[in-house]
Design an enzyme around this catalytic site. Structure first.
Site, PDB file in Angstrom:
ATOM      1  N   LYS A   1     -17.244  22.171 -18.446  1.00  0.00           N
ATOM      2  CA  LYS A   1     -18.049  22.527 -19.607  1.00  0.00           C
ATOM      3  C   LYS A   1     -17.485  21.890 -20.875  1.00  0.00           C
ATOM      4  O   LYS A   1     -18.226  21.346 -21.696  1.00  0.00           O
ATOM      5  CB  LYS A   1     -18.115  24.059 -19.773  1.00  0.00           C
TER       6      LYS A   1
ATOM      7  N   HIS B   1       3.302  19.863  -9.510  1.00  0.00           N
ATOM      8  CA  HIS B   1       3.202  18.680  -8.665  1.00  0.00           C
ATOM      9  C   HIS B   1       2.613  17.498  -9.433  1.00  0.00           C
ATOM     10  O   HIS B   1       1.961  16.641  -8.849  1.00  0.00           O
ATOM     11  CB  HIS B   1       2.349  18.981  -7.428  1.00  0.00           C
TER      12      HIS B   1
END
Length: 599
Positions: free
Chosen positions: A479, A498
């Site tokens: 959005k 990560h």
């Protein structure tokens, strides 16, 4: 593509075409044009806005077609804008879709003068050739359709010929039946101010519209297409006092949710009635349910997967529709493919459903649009009942899609004999409470506005969540990037360490879903990771847990696994108000269209 309007009747056509195009603006466009026809043809088109068209002040033609274009073949230029004409300037064509063999046809038409780079123009020249041998415009267009390949919704007019010829193949086209004339349009939105009586053309249909009637042919034979009455009020497609359609539709979510669940659930018994033909025997024998969708609908499917697996004890996979293939090792009779599409016309989702159908897999369409292609072609249709959504960035339909998938989860679990009555009653009680919970969030909008103003200058925005919070994080990021043009990224909270932590700085706001249904304790640990790097955190927190330990926290009413769906409303408001601070064209974000009807 993007928007088509046509009118023939007793009234002057020009104002109806212009207002129709304006009501189609929400689909997104880069150029616009109209063609007015009687014994002569007059075409007015250009890049830019509809209001930029240089239109005559004294037009009296009562027949015409119009188009808003979102570029596919050829750049946004005046020449590439629709309508397109033939060499003589007597034929005009508007088109949504893609003519797959237009290169070959253009070579065959080498003696003709082409003025554009578009695939559509070949249709005008082909009609021109046919009219050299027949006085029947409908027959001429039908002959042309035998030569073209691909997808199309077409509107064709010609000087000296009475009527509009319309044709459809894999691209939506609606006929409107008014008191003083007839219409064609890409969807019902531009028709509502004139008529609620519509019929939907089907693949292979060729229609001739006159001022008083519509005749439809398919495969050379006259066919009947049933007339349906649109229940939306005409003002349902207007802004209703809001600055933008998107904000109006965010605030319409309580009502949309009430419509989605109306008459469908019994929280006391823990049961639902979705009026589907899927038999208990079929559902109990399923090995797998595949959910296919694009964009926001894909995020709704990710949420729905969690609910289906939680309740129904069935393997569920979610695939981006454009990447869908029928994988090996599946038994068609033990697989259900569910296609989710707000418009019911999304080309990639349609392709996936048709692929599944060809292998004998049963299909279910979840859509907002009665009469849409997905609703007609699937073995079953389940409507989300959200009402018209005009803003390009989907809001209320996401919430309604998730709730509809939640109801489907209960129905599938019940049919499979896996339903835990207590669990079902709790979920359905929470579903019933959703409209009120969403309203509580909307009532806190002023605080979200202050937050958006404070953080609108962020370098980038990260959205994190786990379990049901993960699809909400993805949707929140989508959005924001759609309407503010800021870089925003959503991912599972555990993935921070990560890689994404390398991008976290004091200028990188992190919006975190820390609610029930989103493994809040583990997500809280990830929040601490970004806080230690100096990033500001905006936390959406279960009301029962309290927001005190967060520098910026918003409470989410207690609704169990549906809390992330309520938290999403904060993210919608945040995205809207950041974009508003930046003065973006919120309802018409650049390069985007409401309904993506080409692959």
């Amino acid at each position: 593509m993007c928007g088509i309007i046509g009118y023939i009747g007793e009234a002057v056509a020009q104002p109806r075409l212009v207002s129709g195009l304006q009501n189609l603006e929400y689909r997104g466009y880069d150029s616009a044009g109209i063609a007015l026809v009687d014994d002569d043809l007059a075409v007015f088109k250009r890049t830019g806005l509809i209001g930029d068209l240089a239109l005559p002040e004294d037009s009296d033609q009562t027949c015409g077609i119009g188009h808003t274009r979102w570029s596919t073949h050829g750049k946004p230029t005046d020449a590439n804008a629709h309508p397109h004409t033939d060499c003589s300037g007597r034929v005009a064509v508007v088109h949504n879709g893609i003519i797959g063999n237009y290169d070959d046809l253009r070579t065959e038409l080498s003696e003709h003068t082409f003025r554009s780079e578009t695939d559509t123009e070949v249709v005008a020249h082909l009609v021109e050739e046919q009219l050299a041998t027949t006085d029947d415009l409908r027959a001429a267009v039908a002959a042309v359709l035998d030569r073209i390949e691909g997808s199309y919704a077409l509107g064709v007019v010609a000087a000296g010929y009475d009527g509009i010829v319309a044709a459809r193949q894999n691209s939506p086209l609606v006929v409107g039946h008014g008191g003083d004339g007839t219409f064609i349009a890409s969807d019902v939105t531009p028709l509502l101010e004139h008529t609620r009586e519509v019929s939907y053309l089907e693949d292979g249909d060729v229609a001739l519209l006159t001022g008083t009637e519509v005749t439809v042919w398919n495969d050379g034979a006259v066919v009947e297409r049933p007339t349906q009455t649109i229940q939306w009020d005409a003002d349902a497609a207007e802004k209703g006092g809001y600055a933008h359609y998107m904000l109006k539709e965010i605030h319409e979510q309580p009502q949309a949710l009430r419509q989605a669940i109306a008459g469908r659930l019994d929280p006391v018994e823990g049961s639902v009635d979705l009026d589907l033909s899927l038999s208990p025997a079929f559902l109990s024998g399923l090995d797998e349910i595949q959910l296919v969708a694009c964009g926001t609908s894909y995020h709704a499917c990710l949420y729905g997967k969690q609910l289906l697996e939680l309740l129904a004890d069935v393997r569920v996979t979610v695939e981006v529709a454009s990447e869908y293939t029928v994988g090996r090792g599946r038994t068609p009779g033990r697989t259900l493919v569910v296609g989710v599409s707000q418009s019911g016309e999304t080309a990639d989702t349609l392709r996936a459903l048709r692929m599944a159908d060809r292998t004998g897999i049963r299909t279910l369409g979840v859509t907002n649009t009665v009469g849409s292609t997905i609703a007609r072609e699937c073995d079953d249709a389940l409507y989300i009942q959200a009402g018209p959504e005009i803003g390009v960035a989907a809001t209320k339909t996401f919430a309604s899609q998730v709730v509809t998938l939640a109801l489907l989860s209960v129905a599938v679990a019940d049919a499979r004999g896996e339903l835990d009555p207590s669990q079902a009653r709790t979920l359905l009680e929470h579903v019933e409470a959703l409209p009120g919970a969403v309203q509580q969030v909307l009532d806190r909008e002023s605080a979200v506005i202050e937050l958006a103003e404070a953080y609108a200058g962020g370098d980038a925005f990260f959205f994190i969540g786990r379990r049901m919070g993960c699809p909400v994080a993805l949707e929140g990021a989508l959005k924001l990037k759609e309407i503010s043009y800021d870089h925003a990224e959503g991912f599972p909270a555990g993935e921070l360490k990560h890689g994404p932590l390398a991008l976290v700085t004091e200028g990188t706001p992190v919006l975190a879903v820390v609610t029930d249904g989103a493994r809040p304790e583990e997500t809280h640990n990830n929040v601490k990771e970004v806080q230690s790097r100096g990033a500001p955190v905006i936390a959406l927190v279960s009301e029962a847990a309290g927001v005190e330990e967060f520098e910026v926290g918003f409470p989410v009413p207690a609704l169990g696994v549906l809390e992330p769906l309520v938290a999403n409303v904060y993210l919608q408001l945040f995205a809207y108000h950041v974009a508003n601070v930046k003065e973006r064209p919120i309802d018409k974000p650049r390069n985007l269209a409401k309904s993506v009807t080409v692959e």
